[in-house]
Structure formats: C-alpha cells, structure tokens
Motif scaffolding. Sequence first.
Motif, mmCIF file in Angstrom:
data_model
loop_
_atom_site.group_PDB
_atom_site.id
_atom_site.type_symbol
_atom_site.label_atom_id
_atom_site.label_comp_id
_atom_site.label_asym_id
_atom_site.label_seq_id
_atom_site.Cartn_x
_atom_site.Cartn_y
_atom_site.Cartn_z
ATOM 1 N N ASN A 17 0.825 -1.212 0.000
ATOM 2 C CA ASN A 17 0.000 0.000 0.000
ATOM 3 C C ASN A 17 0.861 1.264 0.000
ATOM 4 O OD1 ASN A 17 -2.341 -1.487 0.011
ATOM 5 N ND2 ASN A 17 -2.663 -1.344 2.225
ATOM 6 N N MET A 136 -3.127 -6.243 -11.373
ATOM 7 C CA MET A 136 -4.056 -5.239 -10.858
ATOM 8 C C MET A 136 -5.495 -5.726 -10.942
ATOM 9 S SD MET A 136 -2.495 -1.654 -12.302
ATOM 10 C CE MET A 136 -1.228 -0.767 -11.384
ATOM 11 N N GLN A 137 -5.843 -6.328 -12.070
ATOM 12 C CA GLN A 137 -7.209 -6.811 -12.241
ATOM 13 C C GLN A 137 -7.516 -7.951 -11.282
ATOM 14 O OE1 GLN A 137 -6.765 -7.531 -16.436
ATOM 15 N NE2 GLN A 137 -7.853 -5.678 -17.007
ATOM 16 N N ILE A 139 -6.107 -8.386 -8.271
ATOM 17 C CA ILE A 139 -6.263 -7.797 -6.938
ATOM 18 C C ILE A 139 -7.649 -7.176 -6.805
ATOM 19 C CG2 ILE A 139 -5.493 -5.907 -5.444
ATOM 20 C CD1 ILE A 139 -2.645 -6.450 -6.500
ATOM 21 N N GLU A 140 -8.070 -6.418 -7.815
ATOM 22 C CA GLU A 140 -9.378 -5.775 -7.756
ATOM 23 C C GLU A 140 -10.489 -6.809 -7.675
ATOM 24 O OE1 GLU A 140 -12.154 -2.571 -10.235
ATOM 25 O OE2 GLU A 140 -10.275 -3.323 -11.095
ATOM 26 N N THR A 144 -12.930 -6.892 -4.515
ATOM 27 C CA THR A 144 -14.225 -6.275 -4.781
ATOM 28 C C THR A 144 -15.310 -6.944 -3.968
ATOM 29 O OG1 THR A 144 -13.630 -5.630 -7.021
ATOM 30 C CG2 THR A 144 -15.963 -5.794 -6.543
ATOM 31 N N VAL A 154 -11.403 -12.550 -12.423
ATOM 32 C CA VAL A 154 -10.769 -11.322 -12.881
ATOM 33 C C VAL A 154 -11.330 -10.956 -14.247
ATOM 34 C CG1 VAL A 154 -8.608 -11.655 -11.624
ATOM 35 C CG2 VAL A 154 -8.818 -12.568 -13.939
#
Length: 309
Positions: A17, A136-137, A139-140, A144, A154
């Motif tokens: 982070n 990134m996708q 992780i999202e 989510t 993903v």
Amino acid sequence: MVPEDIDERIGIVRHFNRSFTRQIGVLREGLLHSPYTLTEARILFELAHRERTTASQLGRELGLDPGYLSRTLAQLEQRGLTEKRRSDSDGRQFLLALTENGREAALLLDQRSRDEVAEMLHGLSEGEQQRLLRAMQEIEGILTKGFKFSEPFVLRSHQPGDMGWVTHRHGVLYAQEYGWDERFEALVARIVADFVNNYDPNYEHCWIAEMQREIVGSVFLVRGGEGEGKLRLLLVEPSARGLGLGSHLVEACIRFARQHGYHKIQLWTNSVLLAARHIYQKAGFKLIAEEPHHSFGQDLVGETWELIL
C-alpha cells in the motif's frame, strides 16, 4: 512463497500500500500537480460523469463520511467548482453538479492522470505491462465486495487468441441453446475482426472474464455514432452463470463509457435471450425498438436497447 505468520502477511500488504501510493502520488498535498486533494479530485471526477446526483448518493459511491463530505462540498462550492439546485421532482432534494470552472478542472485532472499513467506504462516492456495489468485486475477482483462469486474472478483486456475463443464459444453455445446455424458464428467473426482492425483504446474496450485461469465470459464496448457506445457480444459460460458475472461485465462497459465521455450506450439483441435482457433491464437500459427478422435459421424478434448516461 506466502508467509504463514499473520503479522508478516499484514506487513506485506501494508508495504505494498505504501509503495503503490507513493508511485501514483496520492499522498502529495496537491494531487496530479493541482490545488486539489485526493478527496476533492474524486468528487470532481464523479460529478463529471453524472448528470445530477445527491450528496447522499455521492457519499455512498465514494464511501465517504457524510460530515466530511459535506464540508468538502461546501469548500468546492465556495471555490466556484460545484453548485446545487433543488430537484424538480422532489423539492426536498438538492442535486449536485459541476460549474463550468468545475468541468474544466475535472478535464485537466483527467488528462494529467492519463498522462501520468501513460508515462508509467511507457517505461515498461509489453510483457511487463501485461503482467502488471493482470495483477491489478486480479487484486481488484479478489477485493471487490458485493458480488457473490463462489470463486475469485478477474476481468482483463483482450490478448492474442481471445478473439478466436469469443467466435468459437458464441458459435457453439448459440447452436446448442437456441439452434442458431453457422451464419451467427460468421457474424461474430466479422464483429471481432472489425474490432481488432479498427481498435481505438481511447474509446473502445474488450473485457475477458477468467475464473481459475479459464475464460468464462466476454463483452465489448465499441464506438458508435457521435457520443454513442455500442455494447456487443456479451457472453457468460454455463459454468459461470447465476453468479452475477453478466451484470458485472455490463457494469464494466457502463463505467468505461461514462469515463470516456459517451452520452449513451446502445445494444442489439433478440427477444429469446431472456437472461441477457434481464441483465440489460436491471442495469437501466430501455427497450426502444423491435423488429421481426429471419436470421441464423430462425424466426426472431430483434430488439434495440438504450441507456442514457
């Protein structure tokens, strides 16, 4: 190797982070070399992509404390960037919008954000960019909330080989489920060929859905007329149905369209595609035209649906 100790895992997440926020500059006092904080920039961005909204709706969307949001909105209004007007339909509500100065500020922030991301990606090889975007996708997708999936999934951009999968699976599934002949597969092949040959990443996108590294769905948003996007080729594999994936793919198209300046989205479907029609209706699309036709070996009723953004 993933550490077993929970404190070490927490440390890794916190380190990521800190590293990422430094990379994208959100901890600077002026975000994107502007006089705006991160919260102010988020508010300007959201209002730039909405017709009218209330403070409570904006707060829910951004996850902001109502008191903090109220103070920030008051500061933006004092600076001549936002305004509020009483709703015509409900006199108890005040609707928020950007002023002309606010729209100019939002456009500047959006362009600077695009430039910074482009600069970051420019320093990476194609392989590194693909790895970064997939990570990134993923992780999202994992983090989510609000989507009840039995497995993590993903959404990613298209890659070599994906257009063949889209064409093949449309041909197979529509033949099995609706009895459509190979002329439908030929239509899908023309659509994906046009997408690849005329692809404009500033206004168009393809989302491929994966679960357990297997492709389970797809959707496209392509450029239509002036200010109009077209949603095309929504597909969810039988193994992934009932999980909300179709709605998630459509919502991805809507977010992209708003962020890239479209005023409306249109799509063409057929009345027999009941599950897809339900998804479109739930997302706010309205049926605006119907026409019987004989295609793909079947008598069908074609439908045009539209969403005003």
